[in-house]
Design an enzyme around this catalytic site. Structure first.
Site, short mmCIF file in Angstrom:
data_model
loop_
_atom_site.label_atom_id
_atom_site.label_comp_id
_atom_site.label_asym_id
_atom_site.label_seq_id
_atom_site.Cartn_x
_atom_site.Cartn_y
_atom_site.Cartn_z
N LYS A 102 82.92 65.79 97.97
CA LYS A 102 81.69 65.33 97.32
C LYS A 102 80.64 65.09 98.41
O LYS A 102 80.81 64.23 99.27
CB LYS A 102 81.92 64.05 96.52
N GLY A 163 74.80 51.94 92.14
CA GLY A 163 75.11 50.52 92.05
C GLY A 163 74.13 49.69 91.27
O GLY A 163 74.27 48.47 91.20
N ALA A 189 76.33 57.91 89.46
CA ALA A 189 75.56 56.73 89.86
C ALA A 189 74.73 56.16 88.71
O ALA A 189 74.14 56.90 87.91
CB ALA A 189 74.63 57.02 91.04
N GLY A 190 74.70 54.83 88.66
CA GLY A 190 73.83 54.12 87.74
C GLY A 190 74.48 53.60 86.48
O GLY A 190 73.91 52.75 85.79
N ASN A 211 81.84 53.88 90.10
CA ASN A 211 82.63 52.97 90.92
C ASN A 211 82.25 51.52 90.64
O ASN A 211 83.05 50.75 90.12
CB ASN A 211 82.46 53.31 92.39
#
Length: 260
Positions: A102, A163, A189-190, A211
Site C-alpha cells: 500500500k 484519523g 481514511a476518514g 484503522n
C-alpha cells in the site's frame, strides 16, 4: 453472497473490510479486533511496526500470521517518493519477496493529505519494479485514473482526512472515480463509525480500509464486529438496488381492489 468476492492482484477475498494494526493498546487487542473484523487483508506500517527488522522486539507477525492474513505493508510516514520506494523494497525483503504494497506519500503532518506529485512518481517506479501497488490518494477523479493507468492494482481515495472520523465528505467524486475505474476502488481514511462504512459500500466501493475507527473506539473489538456487519450490509444494499427517491408519498399498500 459467497460468490461476491473482492479481487485484487489475482487473489480473491470474501471480506471487503481491510484493517490496520496501529493505535491499539497492545498486540493482544490488535489480534482480537482483527479477528472480530473478519478482515483478510491487514495493513502494516513498515516504518512504525516491527515485522522482523528489529529481532529483539515483539513481532507483529507473531499475532497476525501471514499464513492466515494477506499482509499489506504500507509506507505510512513517508513524505517523499524516495522514502516510499525504499520502504517498499525493505518490506519485500522482510516478507520474502512479497510484492503487494500500500503506497501512501503524505504532503504534511497536519492534514496527512497525500502528496500527489510524489505519489505518481513513486507509483511509476514501484510498478516497473514488479510491485502490486494499492495506492492512497485524494478523491480527484483525474488523479485516480492516472494511477490506474500507471498500473496500480487498486486505487484508494480518502473518504476524509486520516484519523478524522468525518466519514464520506465527497460522495460525488467517489461516484465519478468508480464510474471510470477498471480496478477496485477502496475508501481509505476518514471512516468514524459503522454507518460511514455502510455508506461507502452503498455507493458501490469495492471495499473500505480503516484503522482508527476501530482502534480508538471505546470498545475496539465490539466496533470491529460492527464494521464487519456494516460493510456486509452496505454491499448487499448496493447489489439489491435502492428504491427511487420521490418528492411525495406513495402508499405502501396497493389501492387497487380495495374492499371499501
Amino acid at each position: 453472497m459467497n460468490n461476491d468476492l473482492l479481487h485484487i492482484a489475482g487473489r480473491s477475498y470474501q471480506s471487503r473490510l481491510l484493517v490496520g494494526t496501529g493505535k491499539y493498546q497492545d498486540l493482544e487487542e490488535t489480534r482480537l479486533a482483527i479477528e472480530a473484523s473478519g478482515a483478510e487483508i491487514v495493513t502494516v506500517a513498515v516504518r512504525r511496526t516491527n515485522i522482523g527488522q528489529n529481532p529483539n522486539e515483539p513481532n507483529l507477525l507473531e499475532v497476525v500470521s501471514p499464513q492466515k492474513y494477506t499482509i499489506l505493508p504500507n509506507t505510512a510516514g513517508c513524505y517523499t517518493a524516495e522514502d516510499a520506494i525504499r520502504t517498499c523494497r525493505l518490506a519485500r525483503e522482510l516478507l520474502d519477496g512479497h510484492n503487494l504494497v500500500k503506497l501512501e506519500v503524505l504532503g504534511d503532518e497536519k492534514t496527512l493529505y497525500p502528496n500527489i506529485v510524489e505519489t505518481l512518481k513513486s507509483a511509476e517506479v514501484l510498478v516497473k519494479e514488479g510491485f502490486e501497488v494499492m495506492v492512497y490518494t485524494s478523491d480527484d477523479p483525474i488523479v485516480a485514473k492516472q494511477l490506474e493507468e500507471i498500473g496500480c492494482v487498486a486505487v484508494m481515495p480518502l473518504g476524509s482526512l486520516i484519523g478524522s472520523g468525518l466519514g464520506i465528505i465527497n460522495p460525488y467524486n467517489l461516484r465519478i472515480i468508480m464510474e471510470q475505474a477498471n480496478v477496485p476502488i477502496i475508501v481509505d481514511a476518514g471512516v468514524g463509525t459503522a454507518s460511514d462504512a455502510a455508506i461507502a459500500m452503498e455507493l458501490g466501493c469495492a471495499g473500505v480500509l480503516m484503522n482508527t475507527a476501530i482502534a480508538k473506539a471505546q470498545k475496539p473489538i465490539l466496533m470491529a464486529s460492527a464494521m464487519k456487519k456494516a460493510v456486509e450490509a452496505g454491499r448487499e444494499s448496493f447489489l439489491a438496488g435502492r428504491m427511487p427517491k420521490k418528492l411525495y408519498a406513495s402508499a405502501s399498500s396497493p389501492l387497487e381492489g380495495k374492499f371499501f
